[in-house]
Design an enzyme around this catalytic site. Structure first.
Site, short mmCIF file in Angstrom:
data_model
loop_
_atom_site.label_atom_id
_atom_site.label_comp_id
_atom_site.label_asym_id
_atom_site.label_seq_id
_atom_site.Cartn_x
_atom_site.Cartn_y
_atom_site.Cartn_z
N ARG A 189 3.13 6.83 -2.55
CA ARG A 189 3.40 5.65 -1.72
C ARG A 189 4.42 5.96 -0.61
O ARG A 189 4.35 5.38 0.48
CB ARG A 189 3.90 4.50 -2.60
CG ARG A 189 3.97 3.14 -1.89
CD ARG A 189 4.28 2.04 -2.89
NE ARG A 189 4.21 0.72 -2.31
CZ ARG A 189 5.25 -0.10 -2.17
NH1 ARG A 189 6.45 0.29 -2.58
NH2 ARG A 189 5.12 -1.31 -1.65
N ILE A 242 3.45 -3.28 3.90
CA ILE A 242 2.69 -2.62 2.84
C ILE A 242 2.84 -3.52 1.62
O ILE A 242 3.95 -3.97 1.30
CB ILE A 242 3.23 -1.20 2.56
CG1 ILE A 242 2.41 -0.50 1.47
CG2 ILE A 242 4.70 -1.19 2.22
CD1 ILE A 242 2.80 0.97 1.28
N SER A 243 1.75 -3.85 0.97
CA SER A 243 1.79 -4.80 -0.15
C SER A 243 2.62 -4.27 -1.32
O SER A 243 2.75 -3.05 -1.51
CB SER A 243 0.38 -5.10 -0.65
OG SER A 243 -0.36 -5.83 0.31
N ALA A 244 3.16 -5.19 -2.11
CA ALA A 244 3.84 -4.82 -3.34
C ALA A 244 2.85 -4.11 -4.26
O ALA A 244 1.64 -4.38 -4.23
CB ALA A 244 4.39 -6.06 -4.03
#
EC number: 2.1.1.77
Length: 216
Positions: A33, A59-61
């Site tokens: 990530r 950026i999504s969790a």
């Protein structure tokens, strides 16, 4: 990659019932990530929270990536359409799951993000991901139909243009709403469209012809 931190997050998601698919767990543990976020945020790469990637986007969790992938019931060899490439992280996770025999088509409306995501994905060897810069609310009929479709931005409703590009028996996951949003799972089943509410969420707005027309 801080593998222990991600292992702890994945274990927590499994224990909470958010993550049932072992292929999703494996993909989360594989994709670095930190490669998809600005260098100044690397300390937060393996914290389960959304992160700013510029241009008003995030950026999504990690838990949200897991929930969407789990709900889609991704299979090896699936052809998947993603609306809202962002950093490219979610596409990389999906690419790990569908494998080299699968394909991920991802559309990003912001040229700078599309270019950066494409560069990162290429550097990491994700040859089964194709990044397109364009209006995601229209989908991509060139590569349709798709086994699975998901959106990483919330519109007023699920665009019919995307539903039409979904295969019979396919699944689509999308956040719907503006200030109050729900994550909707849509299935094409036995000639019918079946929808299920997966719960409240918070995403950036879906901008485009079949989405919102302005930033909010």
């Amino acid at each position: 990659m801080t593998i222990k931190k991600m292992e702890a997050i994945v274990k927590g998601l499994i224990n909470a019932g958010y993550l049932k698919n072992k292929m999703v767990s494996k993909a989360l543990l594989t994709v670095p990530r930190h490669e998809f976020i600005p260098a100044e945020l690397h300390d937060y790469a393996y914290v389960d929270t959304p992160l700013n990637i510029g241009h008003g986007q995030t950026i999504s969790a990690i838990h949200m990536v897991a929930i969407i992938c789990d709900a889609l019931d991704l299979k090896e060899g699936d052809k998947v359409l993603e609306i809202g490439t962002g950093s490219g992280y979610h596409a990389a996770v999906v690419a790990e799951i569908v494998g080299k025999n699968g394909q991920v088509i991802t559309i990003e409306r912001i040229p700078e993000l599309a270019e950066k995501a494409e560069s990162t994905l290429k550097k990491l060897g994700y040859t089964n991901v194709k990044v397109i810069c364009g209006n995601g609310t229209l989908g991509s009929s060139e590569f349709a139909p798709y086994d699975k479709i998901y959106l990483t931005a919330s519109g007023p409703d699920i665009p019919n243009s995307l539903i039409e590009q979904l295969k019979k028996g396919g699944k689509l996951v999308a956040p719907v709403g503006l200030y109050i949003q729900d994550l909707i799972l849509l299935e094409k089943k036995n000639g019918n469209i079946i929808k299920k509410n997966l719960g409240a969420v918070a995403f950036v707005p879906l901008i485009g012809k079949n989405g919102w027309h302005n930033e909010y």
